[in-house]
Design a protein around this motif. Structure first.
Motif, mmCIF file in Angstrom:
data_model
loop_
_atom_site.group_PDB
_atom_site.id
_atom_site.type_symbol
_atom_site.label_atom_id
_atom_site.label_comp_id
_atom_site.label_asym_id
_atom_site.label_seq_id
_atom_site.Cartn_x
_atom_site.Cartn_y
_atom_site.Cartn_z
ATOM 1 N N MET A 166 0.810 -1.219 0.000
ATOM 2 C CA MET A 166 0.000 0.000 0.000
ATOM 3 C C MET A 166 0.848 1.274 0.000
ATOM 4 O O MET A 166 0.306 2.379 -0.019
ATOM 5 C CB MET A 166 -0.930 0.024 1.218
ATOM 6 C CG MET A 166 -1.781 -1.222 1.382
ATOM 7 S SD MET A 166 -2.880 -1.510 -0.016
ATOM 8 C CE MET A 166 -3.753 -2.975 0.556
ATOM 9 N N GLY A 167 2.174 1.138 0.036
ATOM 10 C CA GLY A 167 3.048 2.299 0.106
ATOM 11 C C GLY A 167 2.853 3.245 -1.078
ATOM 12 O O GLY A 167 2.947 2.834 -2.227
ATOM 13 N N GLY A 168 2.607 4.529 -0.786
ATOM 14 C CA GLY A 168 2.469 5.529 -1.833
ATOM 15 C C GLY A 168 1.140 5.530 -2.547
ATOM 16 O O GLY A 168 0.948 6.317 -3.487
ATOM 17 N N LEU A 169 0.203 4.661 -2.141
ATOM 18 C CA LEU A 169 -1.077 4.574 -2.832
ATOM 19 C C LEU A 169 -2.139 5.421 -2.147
ATOM 20 O O LEU A 169 -2.184 5.522 -0.915
ATOM 21 C CB LEU A 169 -1.551 3.111 -2.878
ATOM 22 C CG LEU A 169 -0.668 2.134 -3.653
ATOM 23 C CD1 LEU A 169 -1.271 0.734 -3.600
ATOM 24 C CD2 LEU A 169 -0.483 2.571 -5.101
ATOM 25 N N ASP A 170 -3.013 6.024 -2.954
ATOM 26 C CA ASP A 170 -4.152 6.754 -2.415
ATOM 27 C C ASP A 170 -5.261 5.762 -2.064
ATOM 28 O O ASP A 170 -5.127 4.553 -2.311
ATOM 29 C CB ASP A 170 -4.635 7.808 -3.410
ATOM 30 C CG ASP A 170 -5.017 7.218 -4.769
ATOM 31 O OD1 ASP A 170 -5.256 5.985 -4.846
ATOM 32 O OD2 ASP A 170 -5.074 7.976 -5.750
ATOM 33 N N PRO A 171 -6.367 6.209 -1.451
ATOM 34 C CA PRO A 171 -7.441 5.266 -1.082
ATOM 35 C C PRO A 171 -7.945 4.426 -2.245
ATOM 36 O O PRO A 171 -8.234 3.233 -2.071
ATOM 37 C CB PRO A 171 -8.529 6.188 -0.534
ATOM 38 C CG PRO A 171 -7.782 7.359 0.020
ATOM 39 C CD PRO A 171 -6.623 7.561 -0.904
ATOM 40 N N ARG A 174 -5.375 1.731 -2.856
ATOM 41 C CA ARG A 174 -5.434 0.692 -1.820
ATOM 42 C C ARG A 174 -6.587 -0.270 -2.087
ATOM 43 O O ARG A 174 -6.444 -1.489 -1.947
ATOM 44 C CB ARG A 174 -5.589 1.322 -0.439
ATOM 45 C CG ARG A 174 -4.313 1.885 0.142
ATOM 46 C CD ARG A 174 -4.554 2.562 1.463
ATOM 47 N NE ARG A 174 -5.332 1.743 2.385
ATOM 48 C CZ ARG A 174 -5.913 2.198 3.492
ATOM 49 N NH1 ARG A 174 -5.831 3.485 3.788
ATOM 50 N NH2 ARG A 174 -6.585 1.385 4.270
ATOM 51 N N LYS A 175 -7.728 0.269 -2.475
ATOM 52 C CA LYS A 175 -8.867 -0.597 -2.798
ATOM 53 C C LYS A 175 -8.531 -1.499 -3.977
ATOM 54 O O LYS A 175 -8.912 -2.676 -4.005
ATOM 55 C CB LYS A 175 -10.112 0.235 -3.109
ATOM 56 C CG LYS A 175 -11.344 -0.628 -3.411
ATOM 57 C CD LYS A 175 -12.554 0.190 -3.747
ATOM 58 C CE LYS A 175 -13.783 -0.709 -3.948
ATOM 59 N NZ LYS A 175 -13.572 -1.761 -4.959
ATOM 60 N N HIS A 176 -7.807 -0.953 -4.959
ATOM 61 C CA HIS A 176 -7.422 -1.734 -6.124
ATOM 62 C C HIS A 176 -6.560 -2.927 -5.694
ATOM 63 O O HIS A 176 -6.758 -4.053 -6.175
ATOM 64 C CB HIS A 176 -6.647 -0.848 -7.102
ATOM 65 C CG HIS A 176 -6.739 -1.290 -8.512
ATOM 66 N ND1 HIS A 176 -7.483 -0.648 -9.472
ATOM 67 C CD2 HIS A 176 -6.173 -2.350 -9.153
ATOM 68 C CE1 HIS A 176 -7.382 -1.276 -10.628
ATOM 69 N NE2 HIS A 176 -6.580 -2.306 -10.455
ATOM 70 N N VAL A 177 -5.610 -2.686 -4.793
ATOM 71 C CA VAL A 177 -4.746 -3.765 -4.318
ATOM 72 C C VAL A 177 -5.564 -4.787 -3.531
ATOM 73 O O VAL A 177 -5.374 -6.005 -3.685
ATOM 74 C CB VAL A 177 -3.595 -3.205 -3.456
ATOM 75 C CG1 VAL A 177 -2.807 -4.338 -2.802
ATOM 76 C CG2 VAL A 177 -2.656 -2.365 -4.318
ATOM 77 N N ARG A 178 -6.478 -4.320 -2.687
ATOM 78 C CA ARG A 178 -7.329 -5.254 -1.940
ATOM 79 C C ARG A 178 -8.122 -6.142 -2.888
ATOM 80 O O ARG A 178 -8.246 -7.361 -2.674
ATOM 81 C CB ARG A 178 -8.269 -4.499 -1.008
ATOM 82 C CG ARG A 178 -7.597 -3.815 0.168
ATOM 83 C CD ARG A 178 -8.599 -3.425 1.246
ATOM 84 N NE ARG A 178 -9.610 -2.516 0.758
ATOM 85 C CZ ARG A 178 -9.535 -1.189 0.845
ATOM 86 N NH1 ARG A 178 -8.457 -0.626 1.393
ATOM 87 N NH2 ARG A 178 -10.505 -0.423 0.415
ATOM 88 N N ASP A 179 -8.658 -5.543 -3.940
ATOM 89 C CA ASP A 179 -9.430 -6.318 -4.913
ATOM 90 C C ASP A 179 -8.548 -7.362 -5.609
ATOM 91 O O ASP A 179 -8.991 -8.488 -5.865
ATOM 92 C CB ASP A 179 -10.063 -5.394 -5.952
ATOM 93 C CG ASP A 179 -11.190 -4.529 -5.374
ATOM 94 O OD1 ASP A 179 -11.677 -4.862 -4.276
ATOM 95 O OD2 ASP A 179 -11.556 -3.531 -6.016
ATOM 96 N N SER A 199 -6.049 -2.369 9.172
ATOM 97 C CA SER A 199 -7.453 -2.497 8.768
ATOM 98 C C SER A 199 -7.570 -3.332 7.495
ATOM 99 O O SER A 199 -8.511 -4.133 7.345
ATOM 100 C CB SER A 199 -8.063 -1.118 8.552
ATOM 101 O OG SER A 199 -7.335 -0.378 7.571
ATOM 102 N N ASP A 200 -6.611 -3.191 6.573
ATOM 103 C CA ASP A 200 -6.616 -3.986 5.353
ATOM 104 C C ASP A 200 -6.311 -5.450 5.664
ATOM 105 O O ASP A 200 -6.918 -6.364 5.103
ATOM 106 C CB ASP A 200 -5.594 -3.448 4.348
ATOM 107 C CG ASP A 200 -6.011 -2.118 3.749
ATOM 108 O OD1 ASP A 200 -7.225 -1.834 3.733
ATOM 109 O OD2 ASP A 200 -5.132 -1.357 3.305
ATOM 110 N N VAL A 201 -5.365 -5.677 6.555
ATOM 111 C CA VAL A 201 -5.012 -7.049 6.944
ATOM 112 C C VAL A 201 -6.204 -7.739 7.595
ATOM 113 O O VAL A 201 -6.519 -8.893 7.293
ATOM 114 C CB VAL A 201 -3.798 -7.044 7.902
ATOM 115 C CG1 VAL A 201 -3.514 -8.455 8.418
ATOM 116 C CG2 VAL A 201 -2.567 -6.485 7.198
#
Length: 286
Positions: A166-171, A174-179, A199-201
Motif C-alpha cells: 500500500m506504500g504511496g497509494l491513495d485510497p 489501496r482498494k485496487h490492491v485489496r481487490d 485495517s486492510d489485513v
C-alpha cells in the motif's frame, strides 16, 4: 499435492555481522509458519521486527543463518520460484524504461516467450492506464508501485508475496490492491501479505503471524482469536455524567446493570465489542 503447504517456513534465523567489529545482530530468530493453498496470510510486526529480512530469505535474496523454507513441498529451485511473484517494500523500476518495457523484461526473466498480451493485461489490472509508455522517471510513487505490482503478477504466480504493497497509494489505489488480493484468493492462489495497514489485513487475511524482535509473538487464525475476545461496552448516565463500563461475560454484564439500575442510573446502550487486529497487534507485538 493439494494438502501440501504452498510455503513452509521452519525455524528460520538470520544473524548479521557488523563490519569491522565482532558484534552481531540477530534479525530473525527461529521463525516458523505455513501458508496453505488459497489462503491470504498476514505477516505483521513493528519496524525492525524482522519481517522484510524473513521475506528476503523466503525469496532467496538473503541466505539464512539457520532453518529452512520450502515452496510447494520441495526445496527452492528455479521451477518453484517461477511460481512466486514478489513485490518488495521499496521496488526499483528502471527510470529509463516505460512500464510496458519494464514488465516485459520481468516477464522474460520468468521464461515467458510471448509476453505482450500478459504484460498489457497485468498493467491494466493494476491500473497503470495511459502512463504505460512513459519513462518511469516521470511517474509518481504510487504509479511506480502499481508497475512493480504488475511485474509481480505478470507470470500468474501461485504464491504472491507482498511487502508493504500500500506504500504511496491513495485510497483508490489501496482498494485496487485489496481487490487484486481477493481476486488471487478466488483463483485458488495464495498471498503472503506484510503490511502496516492493519485495517486492510483484518479485512483480507485468514491467518496472521506477528513478529516481535525477530521472534513469533503470535500465530493463528485471525477470526478465531478476535472472536474469542468479545467484551461488552455499557454506557450509563448517572448524576448528569456519562460513564462507560467494560464488562466481560454475561454474569458481569448482569451485575453491572443491576447495580447501575439500583442507583437510579439510566442505561444508554449495551454494545458488544470485538477486539480489533490493531488491539491484538499492540497487545502481542509492542
Amino acid at each position: 499435492m493439494e494438502d501440501v503447504p504452498v510455503l513452509a517456513v521452519s525455524k528460520l534465523a538470520k544473524t548479521f555481522r557488523k563490519p569491522f567489529s565482532s558484534k552481531s545482530i540477530e534479525a530473525v530468530r527461529g521463525v516458523s509458519f505455513e501458508v496453505e493453498r488459497g489462503q491470504v496470510y498476514g505477516f505483521l510486526g513493528p519496524n525492525g521486527a524482522g519481517k522484510s529480512t524473513t521475506l528476503k530469505m523466503i525469496t532467496g535474496l538473503v541466505a539464512p543463518t539457520s532453518g529452512s523454507a520450502s515452496l510447494f513441498g520441495a526445496p527452492f529451485s528455479h521451477d518453484s520460484l517461477r511460481k512466486v511473484g514478489f513485490l518488495p517494500e521499496n521496488p526499483y523500476v528502471h527510470p529509463h524504461l516505460s512500464p510496458r518495457e519494464f514488465v516485459t523484461l520481468c516477464a522474460r526473466l520468468s521464461d515467458m516467450r510471448e509476453p505482450a498480451a500478459r504484460v498489457s493485461e497485468a498493467l491494466a489490472r493494476t491500473g497503470v492506464g495511459d502512463t504505460i509508455d512513459r519513462p518511469a522517471r516521470t511517474l509518481s510513487k504510487g504509479t511506480l508501485q502499481r508497475v512493480a505490482l504488475a511485474a509481480a503478477l505478470v507470470h500468474e504466480p501461485e504464491l504472491l508475496i507482498l511487502d508493504e504493497p500500500m506504500g504511496g497509494l491513495d485510497p483508490a489505489g489501496r482498494k485496487h490492491v485489496r481487490d487484486l488480493v481477493l481476486e488471487q484468493k478466488a483463483k485458488g492462489n495464495s498471498v503472503l501479505l506484510s503490511s502496516h495497514v492493519l485495517s486492510d489485513v483484518e479485512l483480507l487475511c485468514d491467518r496472521v503471524c506477528i513478529l516481535r524482535s525477530g521472534s513469533v509473538a503470535f500465530e493463528g487464525p485471525l477470526a478465531g482469536v478476535l472472536d474469542e475476545t468479545f467484551r461488552t461496552e455499557i454506557t450509563l448516565i448517572e448524576n448528569q455524567k456519562t460513564d462507560i463500563i467494560i464488562a466481560n461475560g454475561e454474569a458481569e454484564i448482569a451485575d453491572v446493570l443491576e447495580r447501575a439500575l439500583a442507583r437510579g442510573a439510566r442505561v444508554v446502550s449495551v454494545t458488544p465489542k470485538r477486539e480489533t487486529l490493531e488491539e491484538l497487534f499492540v497487545r502481542r507485538a509492542l
